[in-house]
Design a protein around this motif. Structure first.
Motif, mmCIF file in Angstrom:
data_model
loop_
_atom_site.group_PDB
_atom_site.id
_atom_site.type_symbol
_atom_site.label_atom_id
_atom_site.label_comp_id
_atom_site.label_asym_id
_atom_site.label_seq_id
_atom_site.Cartn_x
_atom_site.Cartn_y
_atom_site.Cartn_z
ATOM 1 N N ALA A 136 0.830 -1.207 0.000
ATOM 2 C CA ALA A 136 0.000 0.000 0.000
ATOM 3 C C ALA A 136 0.865 1.258 0.000
ATOM 4 N N ALA A 137 1.937 1.255 0.801
ATOM 5 C CA ALA A 137 2.836 2.418 0.835
ATOM 6 C C ALA A 137 3.477 2.649 -0.531
ATOM 7 N N TYR A 138 3.878 1.583 -1.196
ATOM 8 C CA TYR A 138 4.484 1.699 -2.523
ATOM 9 C C TYR A 138 3.476 2.240 -3.533
ATOM 10 N N TRP A 139 2.248 1.774 -3.453
ATOM 11 C CA TRP A 139 1.191 2.238 -4.362
ATOM 12 C C TRP A 139 0.910 3.729 -4.160
ATOM 13 N N HIS A 140 0.836 4.159 -2.898
ATOM 14 C CA HIS A 140 0.590 5.580 -2.624
ATOM 15 C C HIS A 140 1.730 6.436 -3.179
ATOM 16 N N PHE A 141 2.940 5.928 -3.073
ATOM 17 C CA PHE A 141 4.100 6.663 -3.587
ATOM 18 C C PHE A 141 4.020 6.812 -5.103
ATOM 19 N N LEU A 142 3.693 5.725 -5.796
ATOM 20 C CA LEU A 142 3.573 5.784 -7.252
ATOM 21 C C LEU A 142 2.419 6.686 -7.678
ATOM 22 N N LEU A 143 1.354 6.730 -6.905
ATOM 23 C CA LEU A 143 0.256 7.651 -7.194
ATOM 24 C C LEU A 143 0.733 9.090 -7.077
ATOM 25 N N PHE A 144 1.503 9.383 -6.037
ATOM 26 C CA PHE A 144 2.049 10.731 -5.858
ATOM 27 C C PHE A 144 2.931 11.117 -7.042
ATOM 28 N N ILE A 145 3.784 10.184 -7.488
ATOM 29 C CA ILE A 145 4.670 10.448 -8.623
ATOM 30 C C ILE A 145 3.846 10.755 -9.870
ATOM 31 N N TRP A 146 2.803 9.954 -10.102
ATOM 32 C CA TRP A 146 1.997 10.157 -11.307
ATOM 33 C C TRP A 146 1.247 11.485 -11.257
ATOM 34 N N LEU A 147 0.772 11.895 -10.100
ATOM 35 C CA LEU A 147 0.089 13.179 -9.982
ATOM 36 C C LEU A 147 1.052 14.332 -10.286
ATOM 37 N N VAL A 148 2.313 14.186 -9.873
ATOM 38 C CA VAL A 148 3.324 15.197 -10.204
ATOM 39 C C VAL A 148 3.536 15.242 -11.715
#
Length: 235
Positions: free
Chosen positions: A202-214
């Motif tokens: 879940a932590a990894y998924w949230h991180f990748l979501l943050f990257i994609w939003l950037v």
């Protein structure tokens, strides 16, 4: 340079906060009494995976920060022609948000000892992530059909690079999530370990979501003023 510093600062703050929640800063050797009585002692059972993921997120964050910094410098040159953002990317972003939410629900279900809800959350997260990757490929095909090829313009090249890097990291996450899902369905792992593994995913998924939003903010031009401000502050 400014965007790298700020981006890494954000990643460092997030990683530090997340590691602190794992109680990695606890000092059980200074405590007295049985180990089982220490608050959060169970969270110290598998610190290697948690630390490893934290370090990996910082490294991945640094990689994306370098590419984004190069993007912010290159976009100021005269031959830069912004790439039109396909509407499909918005749908794909929604899929990635849904995947991240589903995995968070799975983690919450694991903490509440609801195995069926946890399985459903993991399955939903994986399904949404696969659909996201399929949608990304379709978006690429749409752009190429419209004549926006990799070598046509620097903006095109950066888009394909950022999307490919993000997709590769998400694909790696799907492999790890598949292994975790297999352990869940076989039921041969302790509940504490399964909960930890789902939490790491879940932590990894949230991180990748943050990257994609950037990345989406860059593509839409929302970050242009911010990039200009960073350039002024750090020059």
């Amino acid at each position: 340079m400014g965007s790298i510093v700020l981006f890494l600062a954000v990643v460092g703050i997030i990683a530090g906060w997340w590691l602190a929640r794992q109680r990695l800063t606890a000092k059980p050797w200074l405590e007295e009494g049985p180990l089982a009585e220490f608050p959060g002692a169970g969270a110290m059972a598998f610190p290697a995976q948690t630390v490893g993921l934290g370090i990996f997120l910082v490294v991945v964050g640094a990689l994306f920060a370098l590419v984004i910094s190069a993007y912010s410098v290159r976009m100021l040159m005269l031959d830069w022609r912004p790439l039109p953002v396909p509407d499909l990317l918005w749908f794909n972003t929604g899929l990635l948000v849904a995947s991240s939410v589903a995995l968070q629900v799975a983690y919450a279900s694991a903490k509440r000892l609801r195995p069926e809800d946890m399985k459903l959350g993991v399955l939903a997260a994986a399904s949404f992530a696969v659909l996201f990757l399929v949608g990304q490929v379709l978006a690429w095909l749409q752009l190429q059909k419209a004549g926006y090829f990799l070598a046509s313009n620097p903006a095109n090249a950066f888009f394909y690079l950022l999307a490919a890097l993000h997709g590769l990291h998400l694909s790696g996450g799907l492999v790890a999530l598949g292994r975790v899902g297999r352990k869940i369905w076989l039921g041969n792992e302790r509940r504490e370990r399964v909960r930890m593994l789902v939490g790491l995913c879940a932590a990894y998924w949230h991180f990748l979501l943050f990257i994609w939003l950037v990345v989406m903010a860059l593509l839409m031009g929302w970050a242009d003023d911010f990039i200009e401000l960073c350039g002024r502050l750090f020059t």
